[in-house]
Design an enzyme around this catalytic site. Structure first.
Site, mmCIF file in Angstrom:
data_model
loop_
_atom_site.group_PDB
_atom_site.id
_atom_site.type_symbol
_atom_site.label_atom_id
_atom_site.label_comp_id
_atom_site.label_asym_id
_atom_site.label_seq_id
_atom_site.Cartn_x
_atom_site.Cartn_y
_atom_site.Cartn_z
ATOM 1 N N ARG A 155 31.273 20.017 42.837
ATOM 2 C CA ARG A 155 31.290 21.346 41.731
ATOM 3 C C ARG A 155 30.287 20.872 40.489
ATOM 4 N NH1 ARG A 155 37.747 22.175 41.793
ATOM 5 N NH2 ARG A 155 37.886 22.907 43.996
ATOM 6 N N ARG A 208 26.562 32.935 34.704
ATOM 7 C CA ARG A 208 27.471 33.792 35.405
ATOM 8 C C ARG A 208 27.856 34.924 34.732
ATOM 9 N NH1 ARG A 208 33.533 31.943 37.758
ATOM 10 N NH2 ARG A 208 34.199 33.835 37.978
ATOM 11 N N ASP A 213 30.212 29.511 47.800
ATOM 12 C CA ASP A 213 31.872 29.488 48.117
ATOM 13 C C ASP A 213 31.908 29.160 49.347
ATOM 14 O OD1 ASP A 213 34.594 30.741 48.092
ATOM 15 O OD2 ASP A 213 34.073 29.746 46.072
ATOM 16 N N ARG A 256 31.789 25.459 35.737
ATOM 17 C CA ARG A 256 32.089 25.944 34.451
ATOM 18 C C ARG A 256 32.197 25.123 33.443
ATOM 19 N NH1 ARG A 256 37.676 28.749 36.189
ATOM 20 N NH2 ARG A 256 37.603 26.971 37.850
ATOM 21 N N TYR A 278 43.432 30.329 53.785
ATOM 22 C CA TYR A 278 43.032 31.296 53.005
ATOM 23 C C TYR A 278 43.199 32.821 53.608
ATOM 24 C CZ TYR A 278 41.256 28.211 49.295
ATOM 25 O OH TYR A 278 41.252 27.105 48.408
#
Length: 371
Positions: A44, A57, A94, A48, A171
């Site tokens: 990652r 973003r 992703d 963020r 998921y």
């Protein structure tokens, strides 16, 4: 004599392909070849914690719009490389792109993570899942890969990736993130044939997806088995590992004159590293719950190792971060085959300055182990 000559020629081709990179430490470490310092990248690393990522973003509008825009996905992939002397770039995307392309209706709710409008709940649902053409439904990913590879200009290698079949299935069946995994475990134990069909379809899709990434420009691959560690040892082999093994067997392992290494990472999978190494992968990713010296002893020279600092350590003081880096390097010791990384993804609240301390410490403190 002919066989020996072919082997030498093949080896020279792979070495030549690696030498085209200005920095090939990462690929050399995965091949267990000598390096000057231990290579480092962060899971990652485009994310963020960086203010420039947050700005990009916001420009994209939402997360999936960012993933689907090749130029913006390239921009956020390159952002951490402008800040830090990282030894690899990783595709910005992703793990849920595959189930999204299968028509499950992926969306994101603020503070709640990914969700699916149409989760999988029956054998009929699994049978309706279409076979994917990764260059069609997932063509935006391939566009991002080729764009990033072009803009890297050979500075460092590009890592492509996918989620593991088990992790993707969690998921898809749970309908989003879960803490107890009740729905998918119910399927595993009450309707195992349904889950195996789903996992088999996902494995085929992952193989096609990753091979398409290679053809688009990815020079190394990683499979993230984020939730394999919630299974018992027997169930891990049945529902997770065997499908990652199938993926390894189905991947292009050499392309355009170079080896394409693959790393398998199961979070909380330290108890199974021998079995993971036996799949034929090139490297095993480690989280922070295992000492890297123990992992090295158990797998020997079979595979390289990636890891394994606790991401929370990046909240420590610079002195504490350097101390931890030094401890892990000492724990691995001399020898080839170590890619330094966090034991999981860097968290959004990390100070970017601390990430820089971490990366610089790896290069500075590791040199003595490579003389």
């Amino acid at each position: 004599m002919v066989v020996q000559s072919c082997i030498i020629y093949k080896s020279l081709r792979i070495i030549y392909a690696m030498s085209e990179l200005k920095n090939d430490r990462y690929l050399r470490a995965l091949a267990k070849q000598p390096v000057d310092v231990t290579p480092v990248w962060m899971m990652r690393q485009a994310g963020r914690y960086l203010p420039e990522y947050r700005a990009t973003r916001a420009q994209a509008g939402d997360f999936m719009s960012l993933c689907r825009n090749a130029e913006l996905a390239c921009e956020v992939t390159l952002q951490p490389l402008r800040r830090y002397p990282l030894d690899a770039a990783i595709l910005f995307s992703d793990i849920l792109t595959i189930p999204d392309a299968m028509g499950l209706g992926l969306y994101f709710e603020t503070g709640e993570g990914p969700k699916f409008e149409r989760p999988i709940s029956s054998l009929a649902d699994v049978k309706k899942i279409p076979k994917l053409d990764p260059t069609d439904e997932l063509g935006y990913v391939m566009n991002a890969v080729s764009t990033i590879r072009r803009e890297l200009k050979g500075e460092v290698p590009l890592i492509g990736f996918s989620g593991s079949p088990w992790t993707l299935a969690t998921y898809m069946v749970e309908g989003g993130s879960s803490k107890v995994f009740g729905k998918i475990k119910k399927m595993a134990f009450a309707e195992p044939q349904t889950l195996h069909l789903l996992l088999d379809k996902l494995a085929d899709s992952v193989i096609d997806y990753l091979n398409a990434q290679i053809k688009a420009g990815a020079q190394s691959l990683m499979v993230f088995d984020s939730w394999g560690g919630v299974l018992s040892p027997r169930d891990y082999n049945e529902f997770s590992l065997q499908y990652m093994h199938k993926i390894v067997d189905g991947l292009i392992r050499e392309y355009d004159g170079r080896r394409v290494p693959v790393t398998l990472f199961t979070k909380n999978g330290g108890q199974w590293i021998e079995a993971i190494a036996a799949t034929g992968c090139d490297a095993v990713g480690l989280d922070w719950t295992i000492n890297i010296s123990d992992a090295k002893r158990r797998v020997g020279d079979k595979v390289a190792l990636q890891g394994n600092m606790d991401p929370s350590m990046l909240h420590g003081t610079p002195e504490r971060i350097r101390q931890e880096v030094g401890t892990i390097l000492e724990d691995f010791g001399t020898g080839n085959g170590h890619v330094f990384n966090l034991g999981h993804g860097i968290t959004p609240d990390v100070d970017p300055e601390n990430a820089g301390v971490f990366i610089n410490a790896v290069h500075e403190l590791s040199a003595k182990y490579h003389k």
